[in-house]
Design a protein around this motif. Structure first.
Motif, PDB file in Angstrom:
ATOM      1  N   SER A 278       0.958  -1.112   0.096  1.00 29.11           N
ATOM      2  CA  SER A 278      -0.139   0.119   0.046  1.00 29.11           C
ATOM      3  C   SER A 278       0.959   1.311  -0.287  1.00 29.11           C
ATOM      4  O   SER A 278       1.723   1.420   0.962  1.00 29.11           O
ATOM      5  CB  SER A 278      -0.897   0.038   1.259  1.00 29.11           C
ATOM      6  OG  SER A 278      -1.850   1.133   1.220  1.00 29.11           O
ATOM      7  N   ALA A 279       0.857   2.092  -1.090  1.00 27.49           N
ATOM      8  CA  ALA A 279       1.508   3.324  -1.128  1.00 27.49           C
ATOM      9  C   ALA A 279       3.172   2.988  -0.897  1.00 27.49           C
ATOM     10  O   ALA A 279       3.691   3.827  -0.077  1.00 27.49           O
ATOM     11  CB  ALA A 279       1.069   4.447  -0.233  1.00 27.49           C
ATOM     12  N   GLY A 280       3.672   2.140  -1.439  1.00 28.88           N
ATOM     13  CA  GLY A 280       4.983   1.946  -1.359  1.00 28.88           C
ATOM     14  C   GLY A 280       5.390   1.129   0.056  1.00 28.88           C
ATOM     15  O   GLY A 280       6.707   0.576  -0.099  1.00 28.88           O
ATOM     16  N   ALA A 281       4.400   0.806   0.769  1.00 25.04           N
ATOM     17  CA  ALA A 281       5.007   0.140   2.022  1.00 25.04           C
ATOM     18  C   ALA A 281       4.534  -1.381   2.033  1.00 25.04           C
ATOM     19  O   ALA A 281       3.371  -1.529   1.049  1.00 25.04           O
ATOM     20  CB  ALA A 281       4.205   0.617   2.961  1.00 25.04           C
ATOM     21  N   GLU A 282       5.034  -2.349   2.700  1.00 24.25           N
ATOM     22  CA  GLU A 282       4.542  -3.666   2.575  1.00 24.25           C
ATOM     23  C   GLU A 282       4.509  -4.230   4.154  1.00 24.25           C
ATOM     24  O   GLU A 282       5.116  -3.847   4.830  1.00 24.25           O
ATOM     25  CB  GLU A 282       6.008  -4.376   1.890  1.00 24.25           C
ATOM     26  CG  GLU A 282       6.172  -4.149   0.597  1.00 24.25           C
ATOM     27  CD  GLU A 282       7.004  -5.132  -0.153  1.00 24.25           C
ATOM     28  OE1 GLU A 282       7.806  -5.782   0.617  1.00 24.25           O
ATOM     29  OE2 GLU A 282       7.287  -4.952  -1.308  1.00 24.25           O
ATOM     30  N   ARG A 283       3.480  -5.181   4.226  1.00 26.68           N
ATOM     31  CA  ARG A 283       3.310  -6.026   5.457  1.00 26.68           C
ATOM     32  C   ARG A 283       3.425  -7.263   4.870  1.00 26.68           C
ATOM     33  O   ARG A 283       2.701  -7.693   3.937  1.00 26.68           O
ATOM     34  CB  ARG A 283       2.184  -5.498   5.986  1.00 26.68           C
ATOM     35  CG  ARG A 283       2.235  -4.125   6.845  1.00 26.68           C
ATOM     36  CD  ARG A 283       0.838  -3.666   7.272  1.00 26.68           C
ATOM     37  NE  ARG A 283       1.220  -2.582   8.244  1.00 26.68           N
ATOM     38  CZ  ARG A 283       0.181  -2.038   8.873  1.00 26.68           C
ATOM     39  NH1 ARG A 283      -0.827  -2.294   9.176  1.00 26.68           N
ATOM     40  NH2 ARG A 283       0.521  -0.759   9.308  1.00 26.68           N
TER      41      ARG A 283
END
Length: 347
Positions: A278-283
């Motif tokens: 999401s928007a360049g972030a990862e989980r």
């Protein structure tokens, strides 16, 4: 103290149905053994003595009504669900009891959401399709990983199976789904289900240790592409399957699961690896365990227990992640699943 419940199990003599019956008994409930074939039901009683047999057919609504008399909930484990889910949901609504199934059929799950959402919500009851390894587990993992995120650009669910010896029900359900699609393939992209004729890609997926890098089939679409976007704002949901497991499934003469322990589980192990962007972030969050059919039983039975004790967040037709507290639900399955999260998943 657990309140004893009468829980009807339709398709009780099937491979997954047997696991469901055993799980209910272990938790102190009374399974009602339902199915079309009386001989197979009577044979099942030899393994589960003292349980009541109720013959019923999805082609006979009256028989379903009689079979659900006195039941507190029903778990449908009888595929193909394209044939059984609709009549069983209707019977559960007439009886005023919650309905849970273990359907992996994408189109059957879409049908349940499409045809019964308003009626189930008006009745104030809960209908949970795909409450199984394919569908619910991925949905619970994705919901947990989303945490405080309200939207995601991409959801990826990679299945690392050591092998896949399908049941007869799996093969029959797969054939029905293929027929309904006219042989086409399906994916969830740009916020909707898309049917296509493109070849499925293969690629490498880096599972956590000890599985490591594995060749997977991309867009090997499973029920997650229905359950996840039913309640989460995601643009794309992709599922992947290790090529060795897919080869087992599509073998000309696939072997059925073989029990290796006292619970009847096969030797198959699984890793479900979820990656969200999401928007360049990862989980990332991962679950591991044994036997994809056996794990469906605690998933379905835990769902019924939570519904009957009021531990729900919604009514109507809902996926696991929408109706339950996903992290708490996964914690409750710690005897069956090992879940590993990245550092920021619960932040």
């Amino acid at each position: 103290m657990t309140t004893v419940r009468n829980v009807a199990v339709y398709g009780a003599y099937g491979h997954t149905g047997r696991f469901v019956v055993a799980e209910l008994q272990e938790r102190g409930h009374v399974p009602l053994l339902l199915g079309r074939n009386r001989d197979r039901l009577q044979a099942l009683v030899r393994d589960f003595p003292g349980l009541e047999v109720r013959q019923a057919s999805v082609d006979d609504p009256g028989s379903l009504d009689r079979a659900l008399d006195g039941a507190d909930a029903v778990i449908n484990s009888a595929g193909p669900f394209a044939s059984t889910a609709g009549p069983m949901v209707e019977a559960a609504l007439r009886a005023g009891i919650p309905y849970v199934d273990v359907a992996a059929e994408i189109e059957a799950n879409v049908d349940t959401f499409t045809h019964f959402t308003d009626e189930a919500r008006a009745a104030g009851t809960v209908v949970v399709p795909a409450m199984a390894f394919f569908g619910a587990l991925g949905d619970l993992l994705v919901t947990t990983a989303m945490g405080d995120w309200t939207t995601a650009d991409e959801v990826h669910v990679a299945y690392g199976l050591s092998s896949w010896h399908p049941t007869g029900g799996t093969l029959a359900s797969g054939a029905v789904s293929s027929q309904r699609r006219g042989g086409r393939r399906v994916r969830f992209a740009d916020g909707r289900l898309q049917y296509h004729d493109h070849a499925l890609p293969t690629m490498e997926w880096s599972f956590p240790s000890p599985l490591g890098s594995q060749t997977v089939i991309g867009e090997f679409s499973m029920a997650d592409i229905v359950t996840v976007p039913s309640h989460l704002d995601v643009s794309e949901v992709r599922t992947y399957m290790t090529t060795n497991a897919a080869s087992d499934l599509f073998s000309p003469d696939p072997a059925a699961p073989a029990a290796v322990d006292e619970r009847g589980r096969s030797a198959q192990t699984f890793t479900v690896d979820v990656l969200i962007r999401s928007a360049g972030a990862e989980r990332r969050i991962t679950a591991t365990g044994q036997d994809i059919y056996a794990i469906s039983a605690p998933l379905a039975v835990e769902a019924v227990e939570r519904i009957l004790t009021g531990r729900t967040k919604a009514t109507g037709v809902v996926s696991a992640g929408a109706v339950f507290d996903a992290p708490d639900f996964l914690d409750a399955l710690s005897a069956h699943l090992a879940v590993h999260t990245s550092a920021d998943v619960r932040s």
